[in-house]
Design a protein around this motif. Structure first.
Motif, PDB file in Angstrom:
ATOM      1  N   LEU A  37      -2.855 -13.370   0.666  1.00 17.90           N
ATOM      2  CA  LEU A  37      -2.960 -13.743   2.137  1.00 17.90           C
ATOM      3  C   LEU A  37      -1.071 -15.131   1.925  1.00 17.90           C
ATOM      4  N   ILE A  39       0.274 -18.014   3.147  1.00 15.80           N
ATOM      5  CA  ILE A  39      -0.328 -19.228   4.055  1.00 15.80           C
ATOM      6  C   ILE A  39       0.625 -20.017   4.605  1.00 15.80           C
ATOM      7  N   GLN A  65      -1.750 -13.956   9.953  1.00  9.22           N
ATOM      8  CA  GLN A  65      -2.730 -14.076  10.515  1.00  9.22           C
ATOM      9  C   GLN A  65      -2.424 -15.281  12.067  1.00  9.22           C
ATOM     10  N   SER A  67      -3.863 -17.548  12.976  1.00  5.69           N
ATOM     11  CA  SER A  67      -4.051 -19.264  13.652  1.00  5.69           C
ATOM     12  C   SER A  67      -2.589 -19.012  12.745  1.00  5.69           C
ATOM     13  N   PHE A  68      -2.254 -18.468  12.005  1.00  3.54           N
ATOM     14  CA  PHE A  68      -0.825 -19.549  11.508  1.00  3.54           C
ATOM     15  C   PHE A  68       0.372 -19.638  12.771  1.00  3.54           C
TER      16      PHE A  68
ATOM     17  N   PHE B   3     -10.892 -18.013   4.501  1.00  2.00           N
ATOM     18  CA  PHE B   3      -9.983 -16.821   3.426  1.00  2.00           C
ATOM     19  C   PHE B   3      -8.004 -16.940   3.922  1.00  2.00           C
ATOM     20  N   LEU B   4      -8.837 -18.244   4.447  1.00  2.00           N
ATOM     21  CA  LEU B   4      -6.896 -18.077   5.189  1.00  2.00           C
ATOM     22  C   LEU B   4      -6.390 -20.055   3.925  1.00  2.00           C
ATOM     23  N   TRP B   6      -5.982 -20.552  -0.019  1.00  2.00           N
ATOM     24  CA  TRP B   6      -5.596 -20.002  -1.214  1.00  2.00           C
ATOM     25  C   TRP B   6      -6.610 -20.242  -1.972  1.00  2.00           C
ATOM     26  N   CYS B 254       6.796 -22.607   4.700  1.00  2.00           N
ATOM     27  CA  CYS B 254       6.213 -24.438   4.760  1.00  2.00           C
ATOM     28  C   CYS B 254       4.307 -23.396   4.363  1.00  2.00           C
ATOM     29  N   LEU B 255       3.674 -24.360   3.864  1.00  2.00           N
ATOM     30  CA  LEU B 255       2.787 -23.673   3.577  1.00  2.00           C
ATOM     31  C   LEU B 255       1.855 -24.443   4.388  1.00  2.00           C
ATOM     32  N   ALA B 256       0.622 -23.848   5.409  1.00  2.00           N
ATOM     33  CA  ALA B 256      -0.536 -23.766   6.279  1.00  2.00           C
ATOM     34  C   ALA B 256      -1.803 -24.767   5.810  1.00  2.00           C
ATOM     35  N   PHE B 257      -1.007 -25.792   5.395  1.00  2.00           N
ATOM     36  CA  PHE B 257      -2.732 -26.201   4.590  1.00  2.00           C
ATOM     37  C   PHE B 257      -2.814 -27.779   6.122  1.00  2.00           C
ATOM     38  N   GLU B 258      -4.291 -27.374   6.537  1.00  2.00           N
ATOM     39  CA  GLU B 258      -4.368 -28.067   7.602  1.00  2.00           C
ATOM     40  C   GLU B 258      -4.638 -29.568   7.080  1.00  2.00           C
TER      41      GLU B 258
END
Lengths: 212, 1171
Positions: A37, A39, A65, A67-68, B3-4, B6, B254-258
């Motif tokens: 996926l 991210i 997604q 959410s992103f 699942f969002l 890695w 960008c990496l969506a690490f919340e």
């Protein structure tokens, strides 16, 4: 590598339609069946040649997604072209196109060239969306349409390059202001020497000069 | 949510740091209020709120000194230099102080020396809070960020006060600066600045600084870090929604690490993020009474996109990397070590989860060795295979090519019957040129099994492609599978002529093409191949094959070569003409004689110097065809050809073989021609005899009789054997035999006697004629004998007269000067008289008459020469062998006195002279000079006897020379001798003219007989040798001599050529003076008795006898005569008188061919010479 222009692209579409695969195929010429996926936003670049001009494509591969979405939206801005991708085997991805299109139109510059792509054309047997539907949608919204397969690489190059041609043509027509980076177009290093002489406030019709 | 993210792994082991070699937890930091930390060069540097700098080394020893009066706020450790930059406060509320410590230099108190102390805002006492510091590794730039949003840049040598220019404010913002980082590239230096609401790139040029706002979002403190080269030195900003990457010219991915980030740290390609998990409730930590907020430490592998580690740590103060590990300084003042697992362990973990792709990526990013990668590919392949994903599996296996044993893969797919995949794998093997023959075979088999002609075409027919497979195997497989076209293509392309032809001939059966192909080959190859396949080609395309062979055997050039070699045009040497030898190809035509005929005819026409085999073969062909040809016309045609070949072929063909061939096919014409050519006249004759074609026989005899007179003899015996009536032929033959004197009449008669049809009338004429001749001959001989006798008698009487009566010298003139004779004078018995002075001046010696001297000497010389040569046995034998008429040679030797004892002549010289002396003395009294006369007398005395011996012993000279010589000596004798010769000359007019030494000529007539019957001649030749041995047997020589003298006349003349009976005799006499003369005498001596044998011999031996006793008056019937007479039964006599018992007759009857031959043994004693 020096280039005449740098075009920024963005690839958008529902998750799992094959955006990252298109990018991988275009930049690395390979296909990875197992792909994680995305991210956030990923990034790829490749040089192409249009009318003898070296053009660097800088491509933003966004996560599909929902959410992103907030993150990816910020990338719409400053993109000269967008590949709007749906999966021909999944009708819902086609149905979401409108949303995507609205999103794109809303957050990007109005001149952005949008290419509608029906991906996974290799899976003809599982086709869910007819090509004609895609064509119709594209006609309706003034998009360029193409069906591709990231797996077999069919039409992948063409999709990116045709978009670039379209952008290039618009530059020639003066639709784009090449000095405004917000348009997603940047002049190459060799043009930098020319441009400072240009009055920064001078808008329009400068694409022609840029290529001279 | 899950699942969002890695994938998450546990690639790090978390451990609380303990003291070395103990289980006690490291707790030295417990009481320290840490305000800043840095790490590098083997130690961790900590700053506390009391202004101390503390150093923690590997052994967890803590050491420190007081650096500031109040507190330390920032520490920056350089990576490449052992230098620390610190910022702290010496006084409260004042400008912070920057101190630079060189850890390698120690001052007196063993503290690091401080090389610089500067105020953060020089020249200003305004209170300012430093929030960030960055120092470039090359030590010429330092940036300080302040709480008020300003960033100052120090340039120059930042480690020292001097040289460094005053700082320059490069950015002035409103929000606190949260992070600073230098990014050095070759072209530019960029200072990234992050504030709470912006990200800015500062392009630092040589003179000016250009700032560019990259984003309008910022980050909190400690949440900005610069990445390493694996991520292109991007500036990483942690915000709540994601982690953003920035490049100098703009925003990156960008990496969506919340999560709310508190600390970002970059560790060897990993991004370490500490987040405050707002949702989690503070947890109770075991063993400690107080509760703390738990932070989450997450280690991201940005490149491979997975989470390498994630775990909660209480209140993370800082992240330190040192000693190869990551350390987390917890709020509980414990140090947590995050030890990265080794690659193998990590991979195994991935394998367990079947995350092969990730494993591969990981291995690659960790620069895992190639073998290890291959292992992964193999495992991955196995995994996919077991899952049934054959396509995927083969893709992985393809990557293992070169390391993994191909059979491993092949077996898997063979068993599974996944031919498509197998094909792909094999293709790859070939592409990488590591395929062996078996692989090629397998691949081609796959193609053929799949009926994938296109692929096969591609694999084989691609013209320019380098061959990455074993050609021969490929051809084999293609052949087996029936893809002949492909096999052909390969063979042609790779010059495998043999294969090409094999396929073309055996599989495709396109003979024409095969032949065409051969024509394009180089000479040697063409030759070898045509040899190999010629038979097939010949049976299938005889015409073309023959044509090709014609070319091959004349002047061969590959068919695709230009007619004229370009190199010859440009002046190079023309290539030698290449041609194959015809013989080697004959066998090709086994069942195709027509073509062979054509071929050979062509070859003979083109190359006349062809070998005999060709001619022979062609001849055989003709004959064979002829024999099998029933139609008359073609038969004749063939016959004509065969004859033409025989006639024009010169001697190219092997006559013997040709003969055999002709005989095998009973090609009479050819046989005869060949006989003739080979001069096998006998065979021709026999041939005709066999066919009983009488006319032909006669014809043959006539034609070849000259070359081989014996033919006549054979013809005779043939006709004689015939029961039919063939009188005319016999007559014809007989006439020839008669004319050529080929056979003794006895033999003729005997031969004919066997024939019942041959009547007397047939041979009557012949016999009559023969007998007539004999008679004539005999008569002639007798006449001569008589003559000689008379002469002898006369001589003897002369001698006697000289012995007994006085001699009168009545010459009146000097023989020299022709003047009247005066005293003193010298007289010779030869009736020459001289003045003494004349004599003296002319005579060479006193004892010889100068006038007669030359003649006398001649005679003497001859005699001497004969004497000398008589002992030369070898010469004798040689002559005998060479001679055609052995008799004449032997007779000649008799004439020379071979059998005489010792040197008769010398005896005769000495003894007579002495004995005569007295007689002479009486006479020389007349001459004035006594001494010379005595000598002369001696001479003259000697002279008289000589004539006799010479006349008698060495018959030859007497006849010719003696006639003049003898008279020379004695005046008395002269007359009679002179008369003798004259008489003889009348009888045999030619005789005197020929020198006596010649003895070969006479046989001119006799050769034919000897020639015609070679064996006989040899027999006669050898005979004398034997008989010659016993010369002491007086009798035998005598007999021999008889036989000897007569045979020429007796034997041959009578039988042979009746037409010239005299001539041979005369010639004999002339040629071999010796034998003939005695022969005459003998005749005369024998006369009456009718047997002429003895007297002839008498002459030599009688001379001996006479010389031995010269005085003795010769008894008219000399001893030999008596002998002979007593010997009345002499074979000759018998011969003539009674034919039937004649030894000859027996001979002929017993051995037809050799009338002389076999009787030797029987008749040796009686008549050895006859043989």
């Amino acid at each position: 590598m020096s280039y005449a222009y740098l075009f920024k692209y963005i690839i958008i579409g529902d998750t799992g339609v094959g955006k990252s695969c298109l990018l991988l195929q275009f930049t690395d010429k390979r296909f990875q069946p197992v792909h994680d996926l995305t991210i956030g936003v990923e990034f790829g670049a490749r040089m192409i040649n249009i009318d003898g001009k070296q053009i660097k494509l800088q491509i933003w591969d966004t996560a599909g997604q929902e959410s992103f979405r907030s993150i990816t939206r910020s990338y719409y801005r400053g993109a000269a072209g967008a590949l709007l991708v749906y999966d021909i085997t999944r009708r819902d991805t086609f149905n979401h196109l409108t949303t995507w299109l609205e999103d794109a139109r809303q957050h990007s510059s109005s001149n952005m060239v949008i290419m509608l792509i029906g991906n996974k054309s290799d899976l003809e047997a599982r086709r869910d969306v007819k090509k004609e539907e895609g064509e119709a949608f594209a006609r309706e919204h003034g998009l360029i349409f193409m069906e591709t397969s990231a797996k077999t690489a069919a039409n992948v190059e063409e999709a990116f390059i045709n978009t670039a041609k379209e952008i290039y043509q618009k530059i020639q027509e003066g639709v784009f202001d090449i000095n405004n980076e917000a348009n997603g177009i940047k002049l190459g290093p060799q043009h930098n020497t020319v441009n400072p002489a240009q009055p920064s406030g001078d808008r329009g019709q400068q694409g022609g000069q840029g290529c001279c | 949510m899950a699942f969002l993210q890695w994938r998450r792994f546990n690639f790090f082991d978390k451990e609380v740091v303990k003291y070395p070699d103990s289980t006690e937890i490291f707790a030295k930091l417990k009481d320290i209020d840490i305000t800043a930390s840095a790490s590098g060069r083997g130690q961790v540097t900590l700053g506390d709120s009391e202004g101390n700098l503390l150093f923690l080394d590997r052994n967890l020893e803590l050491d420190g000194f007081k650096a500031y009066e109040l507190r330390v706020t920032h520490i920056h450790q350089l990576k490449q230099h052992n230098i620390i930059f610190t910022i702290g406060q010496d006084e409260a509320g004042t400008n912070p102080v920057i101190k630079v410590w060189n850890l390698d230099k120690r001052d007196k108190s063993n503290n690091p020396s401080c090389s610089r102390i500067t105020r953060a805002l020089p020249g200003s006492n305004a209170t300012a809070n430093v929030t960030a510091i960055a120092v470039s590794e090359n030590l010429n730039m330092m940036a300080i960020g302040f709480q008020d949003g300003a960033v100052t840049l120090f340039k120059g040598d930042v480690t020292r006060d001097r040289h460094s220019k005053s700082p320059k404010v490069v950015h002035k913002g409103r929000m606190q600066v949260t992070g600073l980082a230098f990014r050095h590239t070759q072209r530019s230096n960029v200072l990234f600045i992050s504030t709470e609401n912006a990200v800015i790139a500062c392009h630092i040029g040589a003179k000016d600084v250009r700032t560019e706002t990259l984003d309008n979002h910022g980050c909190s403190s400690h949440c900005a870090v610069i990445s390493d080269t694996t991520q292109d030195n991007q500036f990483v900003i942690g915000r709540n929604d994601a982690v953003y990457f920035y490049q100098p010219d703009g925003r990156g991915p960008c990496l969506a690490f919340e999560g709310r980030k508190t600390i970002l740290h970059w560790f060897r390609g990993y991004l370490v993020v500490v987040t405050k998990d707002s949702k989690t409730i503070p947890r109770q930590i075991a063993g400690e009474g107080m509760s703390r907020m738990m932070d989450t430490v997450t280690v991201y592998d940005i490149q491979n996109k997975f989470i390498a580690y994630s775990a909660p740590v209480p209140e993370v103060l800082d992240i330190i990397q040192e000693w190869g590990s990551l350390y987390v300084l917890g709020g509980d003042r414990k140090l947590y070590q995050l030890q990265e697992k080794d690659t193998q362990t990590k991979l195994e973990m991935l394998f367990k989860k079947n995350l092969y792709v990730m494993a591969i990526n990981l291995a690659k990013s960790q620069h895992y060795d190639y073998d290890g990668l291959i292992d992964i590919f193999t495992q991955y392949g196995d995994h996919l295979y077991s899952k049934g994903d054959h396509d995927g599996a083969i893709a992985q296996y393809k990557k293992t090519i070169g390391r993994l044993e191909p059979s491993y893969v092949i077996r898997k797919f063979l068993d599974a019957q996944r031919i498509h995949n197998l094909t792909a794998y094999l293709q790859e093997l070939h592409k990488q040129s590591i395929a062996n023959e078996d692989h090629t075979t397998l691949l081609l088999n796959c193609y053929t099994k799949l009926k994938d002609t296109n692929k096969l075409d591609e694999f084989i027919m691609t013209k320019d492609k380098d061959v990455d497979f074993d050609v021969e195997t490929a051809m084999k497989v293609c052949r087996q599978a029936g893809y002949f076209k492909h096999a052909l293509f390969l063979a042609e392309k790779h010059m495998q002529h043999d294969w090409y032809l094999k396929v073309q001939l055996e599989d495709i059966k396109d003979y024409q093409k095969a032949l065409n192909y051969i024509t394009t080959l180089e000479f040697n190859e063409a030759m070898d191949n045509i040899k190999k396949y010629g038979k097939i080609l010949m049976t299938e395309v005889p015409k073309e094959a023959t044509d090709f062979l014609k070319v091959l055997c004349t002047d061969y050039k590959p068919a695709d070569r230009p007619l004229v070699d370009p190199s010859t045009l440009s002046g190079g040497m023309p290539p030698p003409i290449q041609r194959a030898s015809v013989e080697e190809f004959i066998h090709i035509f086994v069942n195709n004689s027509a073509q062979l005929m054509e071929f050979l005819e062509h070859m003979i026409k083109v190359q006349t110097e062809s070998s005999s085999q060709i001619y022979n073969t062609l001849l055989e062909l003709y004959l064979h065809d002829m024999a099998h040809e029933t139609e008359k016309r073609p038969r004749l045609e063939l016959e004509r050809k065969a004859m033409a070949l025989l006639q024009t072929g010169e001697t190219r063909y092997d006559i013997d073989q040709a003969l055999v061939l002709c005989q095998m096919h009973s090609f009479q014409k050819g046989i005869l021609y060949l006989y003739e050519k080979a001069q096998l006249y006998q065979q021709i004759l026999h041939f005709h005899m066999e066919h009983d074609s009488y006319d032909q026989i006669i014809e043959d005899c006539k034609r070849y009789g000259n070359q081989d007179p014996n033919l006549w003899v054979q013809a005779l015996s043939y006709f004689a054997a015939k029961e039919e009536n063939c009188k005319p032929y016999i007559v014809e033959v007989l006439s020839q035999i008669d004319r050529r004197n080929l056979l003794p009449p006895l033999l003729v008669i005997q031969t004919l006697a066997h024939n019942s049809t041959a009547t007397l009338s047939v041979i009557k004429d012949y016999i009559v004629r023969r007998l007539q001749q004999e008679n004539d001959q005999i008569a002639d001989d007798e006449r001569l004998i008589k003559q000689y006798r008379e002469e002898t008698k006369k001589m003897k009487s002369q001698i006697e007269e000289m012995k007994t009566s006085a001699k009168m010298f009545q010459v009146s003139k000097c023989s020299v000067c022709n003047h009247p004779l005066e005293l003193p004078s010298v007289h010779f018995l030869c009736q020459h008289s001289y003045h003494q002075h004349c004599f003296e001046s002319y005579a060479e010696n006193e004892q010889e008459c100068p006038a007669c001297l030359p003649e006398n000497r001649k005679v003497l010389d001859i005699i001497k020469a004969q004497e000398q040569s008589k002992d030369l046995h070898e010469q004798f034998h040689r002559q005998l062998e060479k001679s055609q008429d052995g008799f004449s040679v032997v007779a000649d030797y008799f004439g020379r006195g071979v059998f005489n004892k010792v040197t008769l002549l010398t005896d005769s010289f000495s003894s007579p002279s002495k004995s005569v002396t007295p007689v002479q003395r009486s006479q020389p009294s007349q001459p004035s000079r006594p001494p010379p006369p005595s000598a002369q007398q001696v001479r003259s005395a000697a002279a008289p006897p000589r004539p006799t011996p010479s006349a008698m012993s060495a018959a030859p000279r007497p006849q010719g020379g003696v006639s003049t010589q003898q008279p020379v000596k004695t005046k008395v004798t002269r007359a009679p001798t002179a008369s003798m010769p004259s008489s003889r000359q009348q009888a045999l007019p030619q005789r005197p003219s020929t020198p006596p030494t010649k003895r070969t000529p006479p046989p001119s007539q006799q050769p034919p007989p000897t020639r015609s019957m070679p064996p006989p001649t040899q027999a006669t030749a050898s005979r004398p040798i034997r008989t010659a041995d016993p010369p002491k047997r007086v009798q035998t020589p005598a007999q021999q001599s008889q036989a000897r003298s007569t045979p020429p006349t007796k034997e041959y003349n009578p039988f042979d050529e009746p037409s010239e009976p005299v001539k041979p005799a005369s010639q004999q006499g002339r040629g071999t003076a010796a034998p003939v003369a005695p022969a005459r005498r003998s005749y005369s001596g024998v006369k009456g008795s009718g047997q002429d044998a003895q007297p002839g011999r008498g002459s030599p031996s009688s001379t001996g006898g006479q010389q031995a006793a010269p005085r003795r008056p010769p008894t008219p019937p000399n001893p030999f005569g008596e002998e002979t007479s007593s010997d009345g039964k002499n074979p000759f006599g018998e011969e003539t008188s009674s034919d039937g018992k004649n030894p000859f007759g027996e001979e002929t009857s017993s051995a037809g061919k050799n009338p002389f031959g076999d009787d030797i043994d029987e008749d040796d004693k009686n008549n050895p010479f006859f043989n």
